[in-house]
Design an enzyme around this catalytic site. Structure first.
Site, PDB file in Angstrom:
ATOM      1  N   LEU A  86       0.809  -1.037  -0.364  1.00 52.01           N
ATOM      2  CA  LEU A  86       0.181  -0.166   0.379  1.00 52.01           C
ATOM      3  C   LEU A  86       0.952   1.530   0.166  1.00 52.01           C
ATOM      4  O   LEU A  86       0.735   2.447  -0.504  1.00 52.01           O
ATOM      5  CB  LEU A  86      -0.542   0.154   1.244  1.00 52.01           C
ATOM      6  N   ASP A  88       3.066  14.620  16.976  1.00 50.59           N
ATOM      7  CA  ASP A  88       3.426  14.814  15.164  1.00 50.59           C
ATOM      8  C   ASP A  88       2.267  14.463  14.333  1.00 50.59           C
ATOM      9  O   ASP A  88       2.727  13.826  13.006  1.00 50.59           O
ATOM     10  CB  ASP A  88       4.734  13.279  14.804  1.00 50.59           C
TER      11      ASP A  88
END
Length: 416
Positions: A90, A217
């Site tokens: 992916l 993050d």
């Protein structure tokens, strides 16, 4: 693509190289589950549904023993991903690779391709960004925290040098892909606001938990989208427990992604929930403008999105200059102005002046549903029972105030 990959963008650590960050031990080829005496000082989260009151600090055994997670063998995940075949890939990031797999919905055992439940399997590189400590941090947080706007961790594999994580599959992939890499069909204004609200709900949930969690993050590549474009936060490897008692911040090594990290955190290593708020402002600006936080293909000031856009934010006559041309002008003027004002407040260089995520969320919900807000305007004008409305409209006390001509309509606050 339903990836959970970590962006390979430049890190804000001291070396800015692609090896495992300091403090995140790289797995050894001789490592076994019993030979890594890791522990993390993470409190329990009373705000999380289905969370458990676990002691602190939590040892590796306690983290991996979570009843919410399944421990997979490496062979099971090999079978689930067709032996990690290239046509199951992916995506790829600094940490490693993400593969598409299939498992049985009831037994969670490997299933034949096309049968059962689709999952995303993240396989760490031994020499990637993410080391054992970050891997364990992600298992720890997502093993306890459950919310519609956090990606669901189904299980993990820790076998020899192999470290893998198994997530729910997110068919629309990352926000980054849709904003910057996809084909000619751009995200509509309504979808962009929906994504912003979903991400804000996820952050607000983390910040308002009894034991606060700082995400650290927050960026477009870590916001994953399901089939209906509902946003979910992924990749908790850098998450940190928030300050306790009278402390206003935690001091830590500077980690994150260039362009998204708050200036005071980069300069001093002092991390707080307001650091996440700054990062949210950057992503909101990306949603409005269709531009990357850092774009080296541009010249001069335009390389840094925040510095380029700042003069136009909060100005009714100039805000159109930052709006994504791919929208073709199909966005509400008042809504875009309000959203730019939110971004401006989130991006304030003074951390204490930035609004909490709960206020950011309330304002974004108001932008998304102005009609329902106007229907409730009479009730809100005659009632003192809406603390969110009071906070938003109290010009001299709320960081999310607006100019008199652009005062937001009263809104009914939806629960995150």
């Amino acid at each position: 693509m339903g990836n959970c990959l970590k962006s390979s963008a430049l890190k804000v650590d001291a070396t800015q190289s692609s090896h495992t960050p300091s403090g995140a031990s790289r797995p050894s080829t001789k490592t076994s589950r019993s030979s890594v005496p890791s522990s993390l000082t993470i409190s329990s989260y009373s705000g999380a549904s289905n969370s458990e009151n676990l002691p602190t600090p939590r040892t590796e055994g306690e983290i991996l023993g979570s009843p919410n997670l399944k421990g997979f063998t490496f062979n099971e995940l090999k079978n689930a991903t067709r032996n990690f075949r290239p046509d199951s890939l992916l995506g790829e990031g600094g940490f490693g690779y993400v593969f598409k797999g299939w498992i049985d919905e009831n037994t969670l055992t490997a299933a034949k391709p096309g049968l059962g439940m689709v999952v995303a399997v993240k396989k760490l590189k031994p020499d990637g960004f993410q080391g054992h400590k970050e891997w364990l941090t992600e298992v720890n947080y997502l093993g306890q925290l459950h919310h519609p706007n956090l990606v669901k961790l189904i299980g993990y594999c820790l076998e020899g040098e192999n470290r893998l994580l198994v997530y729910e599959f997110m068919p629309k992939g990352s926000l980054e892909n849709h904003l910057f890499r996809m084909g000619p069909q751009p995200l509509s204004w309504a979808v962009r606001m929906k994504v912003a609200i979903g991400a804000a709900r996820g952050l607000s949930f983390l910040h308002d938990a009894e034991s606060q969690v700082i995400y650290r993050d927050f960026k477009a590549s870590n916001i994953l989208l399901d089939a209906e474009f509902n946003a979910k936060l992924s990749d908790f490897g850098l998450a940190k427990a928030g300050p306790t008692g009278d402390r206003t911040h935690v001091s830590t090594q500077v980690m994150g992604t260039q362009g998204y990290a708050a200036p005071e955190y980069v300069a001093t290593g002092r991390l707080s929930a307001k650091s996440d708020v700054y990062s949210f402002g950057v992503v909101l600006l990306e949603l409005l403008s269709g531009r990357r936080a850092i774009d080296t293909t541009k010249v001069g000031l335009e390389q840094n999105l925040v510095e380029w856009a700042r003069p136009y934010l909060g100005d009714k006559r100039k805000v159109f200059r930052i709006m994504d041309t791919k929208l073709g002008g199909q966005y509400p003027q008042k809504g875009s102005f309000m959203a730019s004002n939110v971004a401006l407040q989130c991006l304030n260089n003074e951390a204490k002046v930035r609004p909490p995520m709960s206020e950011v969320l309330a304002t974004l919900e108001e932008i998304e549903a102005p009609k329902s807000a106007s229907k409730l305007s009479h009730l809100n004008r005659t009632s003192d029972q809406s603390p969110v409305r009071k906070s938003l409209l109290r010009k001299h006390h709320s960081p999310l105030h607006f100019t008199p001509n652009a005062s937001p309509s009263p809104s009914h606050r939806q629960a995150p």
